[in-house]
Design a protein around this motif. Structure first.
Motif, PDB file in Angstrom:
ATOM      1  N   VAL A 135       3.394  -2.292  -6.729  1.00  0.00           N
ATOM      2  CA  VAL A 135       2.349  -2.996  -7.465  1.00  0.00           C
ATOM      3  C   VAL A 135       2.175  -4.438  -6.965  1.00  0.00           C
ATOM      4  O   VAL A 135       1.086  -4.994  -7.003  1.00  0.00           O
ATOM      5  CB  VAL A 135       2.636  -2.931  -8.982  1.00  0.00           C
ATOM      6  N   GLU A 136       3.251  -5.037  -6.429  1.00  0.00           N
ATOM      7  CA  GLU A 136       3.156  -6.425  -5.988  1.00  0.00           C
ATOM      8  C   GLU A 136       2.525  -6.567  -4.605  1.00  0.00           C
ATOM      9  O   GLU A 136       2.132  -7.664  -4.206  1.00  0.00           O
ATOM     10  CB  GLU A 136       4.549  -7.066  -5.952  1.00  0.00           C
ATOM     11  N   ASN A 137       2.499  -5.485  -3.835  1.00  0.00           N
ATOM     12  CA  ASN A 137       1.926  -5.536  -2.486  1.00  0.00           C
ATOM     13  C   ASN A 137       0.823  -4.508  -2.320  1.00  0.00           C
ATOM     14  O   ASN A 137       0.665  -3.915  -1.256  1.00  0.00           O
ATOM     15  CB  ASN A 137       3.012  -5.265  -1.446  1.00  0.00           C
ATOM     16  N   LEU A 138       0.057  -4.311  -3.413  1.00  0.00           N
ATOM     17  CA  LEU A 138      -0.909  -3.230  -3.442  1.00  0.00           C
ATOM     18  C   LEU A 138      -1.879  -3.289  -2.263  1.00  0.00           C
ATOM     19  O   LEU A 138      -2.147  -2.294  -1.597  1.00  0.00           O
ATOM     20  CB  LEU A 138      -1.673  -3.277  -4.770  1.00  0.00           C
ATOM     21  N   LYS A 139      -2.378  -4.485  -1.984  1.00  0.00           N
ATOM     22  CA  LYS A 139      -3.387  -4.633  -0.943  1.00  0.00           C
ATOM     23  C   LYS A 139      -2.891  -4.076   0.394  1.00  0.00           C
ATOM     24  O   LYS A 139      -3.530  -3.239   1.016  1.00  0.00           O
ATOM     25  CB  LYS A 139      -3.706  -6.129  -0.797  1.00  0.00           C
ATOM     26  N   ARG A 140      -1.713  -4.562   0.808  1.00  0.00           N
ATOM     27  CA  ARG A 140      -1.173  -4.118   2.079  1.00  0.00           C
ATOM     28  C   ARG A 140      -0.823  -2.636   2.046  1.00  0.00           C
ATOM     29  O   ARG A 140      -1.046  -1.902   3.008  1.00  0.00           O
ATOM     30  CB  ARG A 140       0.060  -4.946   2.444  1.00  0.00           C
ATOM     31  N   ASN A 141      -0.279  -2.179   0.912  1.00  0.00           N
ATOM     32  CA  ASN A 141       0.142  -0.783   0.801  1.00  0.00           C
ATOM     33  C   ASN A 141      -1.039   0.186   0.863  1.00  0.00           C
ATOM     34  O   ASN A 141      -0.876   1.353   1.195  1.00  0.00           O
ATOM     35  CB  ASN A 141       0.896  -0.541  -0.516  1.00  0.00           C
ATOM     36  N   LEU A 142      -2.231  -0.309   0.496  1.00  0.00           N
ATOM     37  CA  LEU A 142      -3.388   0.589   0.472  1.00  0.00           C
ATOM     38  C   LEU A 142      -3.917   0.895   1.873  1.00  0.00           C
ATOM     39  O   LEU A 142      -4.686   1.823   2.052  1.00  0.00           O
ATOM     40  CB  LEU A 142      -4.507  -0.002  -0.394  1.00  0.00           C
ATOM     41  N   LEU A 143      -3.523   0.103   2.865  1.00  0.00           N
ATOM     42  CA  LEU A 143      -4.024   0.327   4.219  1.00  0.00           C
ATOM     43  C   LEU A 143      -3.762   1.759   4.675  1.00  0.00           C
ATOM     44  O   LEU A 143      -4.668   2.466   5.118  1.00  0.00           O
ATOM     45  CB  LEU A 143      -3.382  -0.661   5.196  1.00  0.00           C
ATOM     46  N   ILE A 144      -2.528   2.198   4.532  1.00  0.00           N
ATOM     47  CA  ILE A 144      -2.196   3.551   4.990  1.00  0.00           C
ATOM     48  C   ILE A 144      -2.853   4.596   4.105  1.00  0.00           C
ATOM     49  O   ILE A 144      -3.209   5.689   4.553  1.00  0.00           O
ATOM     50  CB  ILE A 144      -0.668   3.749   5.097  1.00  0.00           C
ATOM     51  N   PHE A 145      -3.082   4.246   2.838  1.00  0.00           N
ATOM     52  CA  PHE A 145      -3.805   5.165   1.943  1.00  0.00           C
ATOM     53  C   PHE A 145      -5.195   5.462   2.500  1.00  0.00           C
ATOM     54  O   PHE A 145      -5.607   6.620   2.576  1.00  0.00           O
ATOM     55  CB  PHE A 145      -3.891   4.537   0.544  1.00  0.00           C
ATOM     56  N   THR A 146      -5.900   4.417   2.920  1.00  0.00           N
ATOM     57  CA  THR A 146      -7.251   4.648   3.435  1.00  0.00           C
ATOM     58  C   THR A 146      -7.200   5.468   4.721  1.00  0.00           C
ATOM     59  O   THR A 146      -8.069   6.288   4.974  1.00  0.00           O
ATOM     60  CB  THR A 146      -7.986   3.323   3.719  1.00  0.00           C
ATOM     61  N   GLN A 147      -6.160   5.256   5.532  1.00  0.00           N
ATOM     62  CA  GLN A 147      -6.052   6.013   6.793  1.00  0.00           C
ATOM     63  C   GLN A 147      -5.842   7.495   6.539  1.00  0.00           C
ATOM     64  O   GLN A 147      -6.451   8.345   7.186  1.00  0.00           O
ATOM     65  CB  GLN A 147      -4.906   5.459   7.646  1.00  0.00           C
ATOM     66  N   ILE A 148      -4.963   7.803   5.573  1.00  0.00           N
ATOM     67  CA  ILE A 148      -4.664   9.215   5.319  1.00  0.00           C
ATOM     68  C   ILE A 148      -5.873   9.903   4.700  1.00  0.00           C
ATOM     69  O   ILE A 148      -6.186  11.039   5.008  1.00  0.00           O
ATOM     70  CB  ILE A 148      -3.417   9.336   4.429  1.00  0.00           C
ATOM     71  N   LYS A 149      -6.564   9.154   3.840  1.00  0.00           N
ATOM     72  CA  LYS A 149      -7.751   9.716   3.211  1.00  0.00           C
ATOM     73  C   LYS A 149      -8.806  10.044   4.281  1.00  0.00           C
ATOM     74  O   LYS A 149      -9.516  11.032   4.171  1.00  0.00           O
ATOM     75  CB  LYS A 149      -8.300   8.733   2.195  1.00  0.00           C
ATOM     76  N   ASP A 150      -8.859   9.226   5.313  1.00  0.00           N
ATOM     77  CA  ASP A 150      -9.829   9.471   6.377  1.00  0.00           C
ATOM     78  C   ASP A 150      -9.500  10.703   7.211  1.00  0.00           C
ATOM     79  O   ASP A 150     -10.329  11.178   7.983  1.00  0.00           O
ATOM     80  CB  ASP A 150      -9.949   8.236   7.289  1.00  0.00           C
TER      81      ASP A 150
END
Lengths: 78, 699
Positions: free
Chosen positions: B97-112
């Motif tokens: 929760v404290e590093n959500l922004k950075r952690n979401l990077l790989i989320f967007t990649q996998i979703k793609d």
């Protein structure tokens, strides 16, 4: 060349203006080291190397040789 | 049999991904290796409902799908290969929760990649502490996914996560980013060349250094009408892609994620001010090291003695209970002591990994890496090499395993190669007995000569490690991206469950991995020491009984002489005498030769072997010492163990590669016999030369 991240002093905050993408590992870009983000120098080891940074909320340490390829504009003393 | 779905846990390091894995699977997990490489593969099973089971893989932590280490390439290789039996039905991205922004990077990649993806926001218990508030429905809408708010520390949100996994079919596979926007011309020509392939997948295959199933790669190179770009241009596009992803993330978080900094507390900077301080930082690190040595040497002594005695009496008991014969002897003198030789290391290994996992879980290890990087770099090592070099003073085996988180292969390989120089605990019994024989008891500046010698030997070990690292760095021509980016995670109180599982896992891996080899070697040694060719060996009892008939020896003494004579004529004894010409320039006789040969299995065997050779029934060191002091050099006359031969022996043990288990683990970690063989040859010849010079110079 006084405007690279390697010249930041402890506690100072700066804006990243440009990064030389050939010399910077992609991993560092992905951790938020991108133009437009703010960076603060949290702590330095002896000889200013490595440097402990807070980039856009991410805390990480990089070597000085890498910091030299990141251009900044100083904002304030933290 | 219910249905089973594949679930992949993916996420940045330090997001508590493994805690989520442990919470989902409990003890229902196993750790293995990916075929052919030494990256750990953790998998487990989690029951959902109505007979549905989830097979969960905890993939190595990675910041993005652009792999920069062996561990990370495992993630992308799996996600790009639809035919892999582990290919996920659903990907679970774990974020902090404290590093959500950075952690979401790989989320967007996998979703793609158009894989059904759901998001775990972990460490929810820290939201109030950091002044963070989240609007989950809004975030779910923006990111087009389902979100589980989890706190593994407070055991919250795990059931909700299981429900979301179960409903994986409802997840949207809509990508976050239109890949072609990165560079319209480039991607439209790519699309023309491969009309049936997902653009983002092609892009990943083009930009990765690692090989993903050769067909994909060659296919792209083979198409003549598609021109790819040079490396620098590709990297510029990757940077553009990253910027675009962050734009998407910033937009998505605009409404649903707010931070009230006035409410945030900042323990991190207070601790960092001390722990990474130019003076205090090093002082505290030094203190923690002392504590660690104390635990490994002193505290593990009690269980080790207990294990030692238990196995000795087990061996005795077996001898008494079973009918005598070759099988009983093999069991009592080969297999049981061999097993004991494995089990005895368990306390040290458990303590070591207890410390290491607490230091890692708490976030302190990154600070050590930060403090030490500059010093270590001078020698071709990395800040991350500190951990293995420290561990090496206990035992080189866990130390070599601890090199795994060094990203640069060159720095990791050098660390693996030099670690066996550090003075491990198995050298200690050898050092102690020889020092007490050849170093006088006087004092220098209030310090005993003997203690000083021991300290010098430790320094010599570190010096050899660092010095050879320096040389290897100059001569090894390995092209390996050398960069250094270390995340400095938040300080956290370690979770007991995670620490306990790590300790159990590493200990198990040692016992079953290296253990098999130690066992095999001890059985071989037993055979070589218990059998011999020719009449002398077979008629030992008659020969000795006749020889000492006039001396009225007691039964025990007679038995000792028989055992000693048998050993002399056993295969190992013959070997010892065969190598005598080679080792006599170093000041040793054939008996020391045998001890050296047998201690190639493990150094601590030295004292035990000499004990047997000198016909001493027990391992009591004082008795061996007296016997050793009385030995006469067969060629030069005078005491065998004098200053010159003693120093030569100490130096030999300081440098020689005499540990089969270390060689085995190096083979496992480097996946090649080349490096352990090189270690064996170079270290041992160096030891021979140094010992030779020392003896010839001092005699």
């Amino acid at each position: 060349m006084e405007n690279t991240l390697a010249h930041l002093k402890r506690g100072e905050i700066a804006l990243i203006t440009d990064v030389s993408s050939i010399h910077i590992p992609l991993k560092l870009l992905e951790m938020g080291c991108l133009p437009g983000n703010t960076v603060q120098l949290v702590q330095v080891a002896p000889f200013q190397d490595p440097m402990y940074l807070n980039i856009n909320g991410s805390h990480l340490a990089i070597r000085k040789e890498t910091a030299m390829h990141i251009l900044i504009e100083k904002v304030s003393h933290g | 049999m219910g249905k089973q779905i594949n679930v992949a846990l993916i996420g940045n390091p330090n997001t508590g991904k493994t805690s989520v894995f442990n919470a989902l699977t409990g003890l229902n997990q196993k750790v293995g290796n990916y075929p052919g490489i030494t990256v750990e593969k953790k998998e487990g099973v989690c029951k959902l409902s109505r007979g549905l089971k989830a097979h969960i893989i905890d993939l190595p932590g990675t910041y993005s799908l652009n792999a920069s280490s062996l561990d990370e390439s495992v993630v992308i290789e799996l996600l790009l290969n639809k035919n892999d039996k582990d290919f996920p039905d659903v990907a679970v991205v774990v974020s902090d929760v404290e590093n959500l922004k950075r952690n979401l990077l790989i989320f967007t990649q996998i979703k793609d990649l158009e894989i059904p993806t759901l998001l775990v926001i972990n460490m929810a218990d820290r939201m109030a502490y950091k002044g963070i508030s989240l609007n989950i429905p809004n975030l779910e809408e923006q990111l087009n996914t389902k979100i589980a708010l989890v706190s593994t520390r407070k055991k919250q949100g795990i059931d909700e996560l299981k429900q979301l996994i179960e409903g994986y079919k409802d997840l949207s596979t809509q990508p976050c980013l239109d890949t072609s926007e990165i560079d319209k011309d480039y991607f439209s020509s790519l699309h023309k060349a491969f009309p049936n392939q997902l653009l983002y997948k092609l892009w990943l295959v083009i930009t990765q250094d690692v090989n993903f199933g050769k067909t994909d790669r060659n296919e792209i190179d083979a198409v003549a009408n598609f021109k790819t770009k040079n490396k620098a241009d590709l990297k510029r596009l990757q940077q553009k892609e990253t910027i675009k992803r962050y734009q998407f993330i910033n937009n998505a978080l605009k409404k649903g994620h707010t931070i009230d900094t006035s409410k945030a507390k900042d323990l991190r900077s207070k601790l960092d001010r001390v722990l990474t301080h130019k003076i205090w930082g090093y002082a505290i690190f030094f203190f923690i090291l002392l504590l660690m040595f104390q635990a490994i040497y002193d505290w593990s002594g009690i269980p080790m003695d207990f294990i030692d005695e238990t196995f000795a009496s087990l061996s005795e008991w077996t001898k008494n209970q079973l009918p005598s014969g070759a099988f009983t002897d093999l069991l009592a003198e080969g297999i049981i002591p061999g097993l004991g030789g494995i089990v005895i290391f368990i306390p040290q290994i458990a303590f070591l990994f207890l410390f290491i996992s607490v230091l890692e879980e708490s976030g302190y290890m990154s600070r050590v890496v930060f403090l030490m990087d500059r010093v270590m770099r001078r020698f071709g090592l990395s800040g991350k090499s500190v951990v293995p070099l420290i561990s090496g003073t206990a035992c080189a085996i866990p130390a070599v395993m601890a090199t795994r988180n060094i990203e640069s292969w060159k720095e990791r390989l050098i660390t693996i190669l030099v670690t066996p120089f550090t003075t491990c605990s198995a050298r200690l019994p050898v050092y102690l007995i020889i020092i007490s024989l050849v170093i006088p008891e006087g004092h220098f500046l209030g310090l005993g000569y003997q203690a000083l010698t021991l300290m010098l030997l430790y320094l010599l070990g570190f010096g050899a490690a660092v010095g050879s690292a320096y040389i290897l760095n100059k001569i090894l021509k390995i092209r390996s991206k050398s960069f250094f980016v270390v995340e400095m995670p938040n300080y956290k109180l370690p979770l007991f469950k995670n620490v306990a599982l790590t300790v159990v896992e590493k200990t198990k891996s040692f016992v079953f991995g290296a253990g098999k080899i130690i066992l095999a070697i001890s059985i071989i040694l037993w055979f070589l020491a218990s059998y011999g060719p020719g009449d002398d060996f077979n008629n030992a009892e008659e020969i000795i009984t006749t020889k000492y008939a006039s001396q009225n020896l007691s039964e025990d003494e007679l038995q000792q002489h028989v055992a000693s004579f048998k050993l002399e004529n056993s295969f190992i004894g013959i070997t010892g005498r065969a190598i005598e010409p080679m080792i006599s320039p170093l000041g040793y006789d054939w008996k020391i030769g045998i001890a050296i040969v047998s201690s190639f299995a493990a150094r601590e065997v030295f004292v035990g072997t000499l004990a047997t050779i000198y016909s001493v029934g027990s391992d009591d060191e004082a008795t061996i010492k007296n016997r050793m002091a009385a030995e006469i050099n067969p060629i030069l006359g005078g005491p065998l163990f004098n200053f010159a031969s003693g120093i030569s022996l100490l130096l030999f043990y300081a440098f020689a590669m005499q540990c089969m288990s270390t060689l085995a683990i190096v083979k496992k970690e480097t996946n090649s016999w080349k490096w352990p063989v090189m270690q064996l040859v170079i270290m041992s010849s160096f030891a021979y030369i140094v010992a030779l010079m020392a003896f010839q110079f001092l005699k």
